[in-house]
Motif scaffolding. Structure first.
Motif, PDB file in Angstrom:
ATOM      1  N   GLU A 102       0.784  -1.339  -0.343  1.00  0.00           N
ATOM      2  CA  GLU A 102       0.168   0.035  -0.003  1.00  0.00           C
ATOM      3  C   GLU A 102       0.725   0.827  -0.554  1.00  0.00           C
ATOM      4  N   ALA A 138      -2.725   3.614  -3.113  1.00  0.00           N
ATOM      5  CA  ALA A 138      -3.503   2.723  -3.856  1.00  0.00           C
ATOM      6  C   ALA A 138      -2.343   1.376  -3.065  1.00  0.00           C
ATOM      7  N   VAL A 139      -3.163   0.457  -3.154  1.00  0.00           N
ATOM      8  CA  VAL A 139      -3.039  -1.118  -2.995  1.00  0.00           C
ATOM      9  C   VAL A 139      -2.391  -1.487  -4.594  1.00  0.00           C
ATOM     10  N   SER A 140      -1.189  -2.507  -4.476  1.00  0.00           N
ATOM     11  CA  SER A 140      -0.729  -2.924  -5.577  1.00  0.00           C
ATOM     12  C   SER A 140      -0.150  -4.497  -5.471  1.00  0.00           C
TER      13      SER A 140
END
Lengths: 139, 364
Positions: free
Chosen positions: A63, A67-69
């Motif tokens: 995170e 934005a969590v990627s």
């Protein structure tokens, strides 16, 4: 640990750790390009030791600035260690993506070890890959 | 790591020569105001998005608190107050902080397939700001990476969060038209000093309801304005009429049911939490009690220490034992105290347990 790093198109790197006779172990992290694109990492969700993944499976999420990627496994492997320091210092990933900011270590088999050099990019190839796909002003 | 890569020259050539990567737009409204159901719908839309699709999803939720993927609900909100007032707790998959929502709030989601296109959050913000300006005469701006603010004091009326996977990129957020700000204060941002936990912390903001700027604004009109602004932004593409997803349609989709089960599951909502400790102390007329809760993960009480100068050592020990292994929610606390009550004999002890129960409930 002077083994060369290999890179995926999705900006993970993988490095063979010094071999011991019993098992082949690798270390995985994300590239400098990736950490810059993400921005400050505030949290890592890492897998448990013992978890098994196939190539391209999501093994962790990062995170950053909301934005969590997802992060994807470069090859098949079983998690042998996770970077515990990241629990309290997630930004090690930004400060030191290739050294202190590593994400996981995994046991792999001989076949996968051979796959690394045949299916992934060397550092030089990765740099070229970034160049050809670069766009001014991106990220 | 999936970082979007664009080939601008190639793309514009493609646009002239063929419609291979022509954007396919879908505008969708939800008919539900249940947060778990709407999150499930959003997830289903993300998982079934086709290459070249761009989805605009507009929705709203009845009273709820939504925490980010990596937050600790005990730290972020007053769980017992929420439970008493029927305010649902939800956890989303995108990052960021905790928000309170009610029907004075509007949610938007911009969803895009990663196949050939890239999510442009600045363009998305512009669509929203244009809608506010042209339909409501509200002049606002983007601030920082994720906020929309109004006025010289930069009061926030919108926050956003994002998620990137192999298949899709998601940008969703809120727009407060007339949210109950007293409720916001009642349920969010407790200052629980002695609750130590890992995880992402919320950042408090000074907020403003858009109705303070233009009293005629409401959810329905705002959604229309956003739709209009979206169509104007993509005026070169053909966009079919908007669709409303009805409960009947959605009830027949198994994947959506599975997603709903996850979002409503206490294990997901409370349990995706790393270790935390929580300590509190109180002096009662009958003695002092200190409680220390340690949860290693999943919101389960792994260790419970209770120190007391009360002479009823047995009662204290039973209470301690009963807490271990339970999830740290109001429902559990009540059950534990009830069970302990049944295990003691004197009225004095039963009354002490009632005192402890009432007090512990205010701590979460």
């Amino acid at each position: 640990m002077c083994q060369e790093r290999y890179f995926t198109k999705k900006h993970e790197w993988i490095q063979l750790l010094d071999a011991n006779k019993k098992s082949i172990e690798v270390r995985v992290g994300i590239s400098d390009h990736a950490q810059r694109a993400l921005g400050d990492v505030v949290y890592c969700e890492l897998p448990s030791v013992g978890a098994k993944f196939k190539r391209d499976d999501t093994f962790a999420t990062l995170e950053s600035v909301k934005a969590v990627s997802d992060c994807y496994m470069p090859i098949d492997g079983e998690i042998s260690d996770v970077n515990e320091k990241l629990k309290s210092e997630a930004d090690l990933i930004n400060k030191s993506p290739y050294e202190n900011g590593w994400l996981i270590q995994a046991f792999i088999n001989d076949k996968e070890k051979k796959n690394i050099s045949s299916t992934l990019m060397t550092e030089k190839q990765y740099k070229q890959f970034l160049e050809t796909n670069k766009e001014a002003g991106d990220h | 790591m999936l970082l979007q890569i664009r080939y601008p020259l190639l793309q514009s050539i493609r646009r002239l020569s063929s419609n291979k990567n022509q954007a396919i737009h879908r505008i969708i409204y939800s008919s539900s105001t249940n947060i778990w159901f709407n999150l499930a719908t959003e997830e289903w839309l993300s998982k079934t998005i086709k290459p070249n699709e761009h989805i605009l999803f507009l929705w709203q939720n009845d009273k709820c608190v939504i925490i980010g993927r990596n937050q600790n609900p005990w730290k972020e909100c007053f769980l017992e107050r929420m439970e008493s007032d029927g305010v649902l707790l939800a956890r989303r998959r995108s990052g960021g902080g905790a928000v309170y929502q009610d029907l004075g709030n509007t949610c938007f989601t911009f969803l895009i397939s990663q196949a050939n296109h890239k999510l442009d959050k600045n363009l998305n913000s512009k669509i929203l700001l244009d809608a506010l300006r042209s339909e409501f005469n509200i002049e606002a701006r983007a601030e920082g990476r994720n906020d929309l603010v109004y006025g010289p004091q930069k009061r926030k009326f919108s926050g956003s969060a994002y998620q990137n996977t192999q298949q899709f990129a998601l940008h969703h957020g809120t727009l407060i038209t007339n949210v109950d700000t007293m409720a916001m204060k009642k349920y969010l941002n407790p200052n629980k000093e002695k609750l130590i936990s890992k995880g992402v912390d919320s950042v408090q903001a000074r907020v403003i309801n858009l109705c303070e700027v233009n009293s005629s604004i409401n959810h329905k009109d705002l959604c229309s304005a956003i739709e209009k602004s979206y169509r104007q932004t993509y005026s070169n593409d053909s966009i079919p009429p908007a669709k409303a997803l009805s409960r009947e349609v959605l009830d027949s989709i198994p994947e959506l049911h599975a997603a709903y089960k996850l979002y409503s599951d206490p294990q997901w909502r409370f349990g995706q939490t790393f270790s935390f400790t929580h300590e509190y102390e109180r002096r009662f007329p009958w003695g002092t009690i200190s409680i220390g809760i340690v949860s290693e993960r999943d919101g389960i009480i792994h260790t419970c220490e209770i120190y007391s100068d009360s002479l009823y050592v047995n009662m204290i020990n039973r209470l301690k034992e009963n807490f271990i292994g339970q999830i740290y929610t109001g429902e559990s606390i009540r059950q534990v105290c009830q069970r302990t009550r049944d295990q003691v004999e004197t009225e004095q002890e039963k009354s002490m347990i009632d005192d402890v129960q009432a007090w512990v409930l205010t701590q979460i």
